[in-house]
Design a protein around this motif. Sequence first.
Motif, PDB file in Angstrom:
ATOM      1  N   LEU A 100      -7.314   2.279  -0.386  1.00 32.72           N
ATOM      2  CA  LEU A 100      -7.880   0.928  -0.477  1.00 32.72           C
ATOM      3  C   LEU A 100      -7.616   0.153   0.809  1.00 32.72           C
ATOM      4  N   ALA A 101      -6.458   0.355   1.403  1.00 33.84           N
ATOM      5  CA  ALA A 101      -6.184  -0.290   2.689  1.00 33.84           C
ATOM      6  C   ALA A 101      -7.168   0.206   3.737  1.00 33.84           C
ATOM      7  N   PHE A 103       0.980  -2.868  -6.252  1.00 35.44           N
ATOM      8  CA  PHE A 103       0.832  -1.681  -5.420  1.00 35.44           C
ATOM      9  C   PHE A 103      -0.630  -1.252  -5.448  1.00 35.44           C
ATOM     10  N   ALA A 104      -1.130  -0.820  -4.315  1.00 29.72           N
ATOM     11  CA  ALA A 104      -2.484  -0.273  -4.208  1.00 29.72           C
ATOM     12  C   ALA A 104      -2.405   0.984  -3.348  1.00 29.72           C
ATOM     13  N   TYR A 108       0.843  -1.188   0.000  1.00 30.16           N
ATOM     14  CA  TYR A 108       0.000   0.000   0.000  1.00 30.16           C
ATOM     15  C   TYR A 108       0.880   1.240   0.000  1.00 30.16           C
ATOM     16  N   VAL A 109       0.620   2.133  -0.945  1.00 30.56           N
ATOM     17  CA  VAL A 109       1.463   3.308  -1.184  1.00 30.56           C
ATOM     18  C   VAL A 109       0.584   4.534  -1.435  1.00 30.56           C
ATOM     19  N   SER A 158     -10.607  -2.004   8.826  1.00 28.63           N
ATOM     20  CA  SER A 158     -11.316  -1.019   9.638  1.00 28.63           C
ATOM     21  C   SER A 158     -10.439  -0.417  10.736  1.00 28.63           C
ATOM     22  N   GLY A 159      -9.428  -1.141  11.164  1.00 25.04           N
ATOM     23  CA  GLY A 159      -8.528  -0.644  12.201  1.00 25.04           C
ATOM     24  C   GLY A 159      -7.360   0.161  11.678  1.00 25.04           C
ATOM     25  N   GLY A 160      -7.309   0.369  10.353  1.00 20.82           N
ATOM     26  CA  GLY A 160      -6.220   1.126   9.756  1.00 20.82           C
ATOM     27  C   GLY A 160      -5.005   0.255   9.485  1.00 20.82           C
TER      28      GLY A 160
END
Length: 129
Positions: free
Chosen positions: A54-55, A49-50, A9-10, A60-62
């Motif tokens: 999206l993460a 990479f997303a 995740y970026v 829900s908790g980050g």
Amino acid sequence: MKFGYLIIYVPDVPASLQFFESAFGIATRFLHESNTYGELDTGETALAFAVDELAQMNFSGGHVAAHTSVKPLGIEVGLVTEDVPAAHAKALNAGATEIAAPLVKPWGQTVSYVRCPDGTLVELCTPIK
């Protein structure tokens, strides 16, 4: 069970794809038209990479964003090359930060570590013989 892909995740998917191409010579295989997801041409197992958003939707908790962490996350992408010093220098020239300069390990493998602008930790290493 089969390992299918690794998603990092970026904040900017096209920028991460472009960095990996310029720093490591790995071409983009796919970039979604929304620029929120993309894959490198890494063979059968995709390195993808997303965007961080999206993460946030998925967890829900980050999550801990690699680019905001002072220290590298406890995970690395390993790239194998015959010439670690040259690959290391190319990565630094493309904008990576040096974590550890090339070093020959006791088992004979040359290894170095760089951190990409998006926070991804990359190990550059020779094949284990």
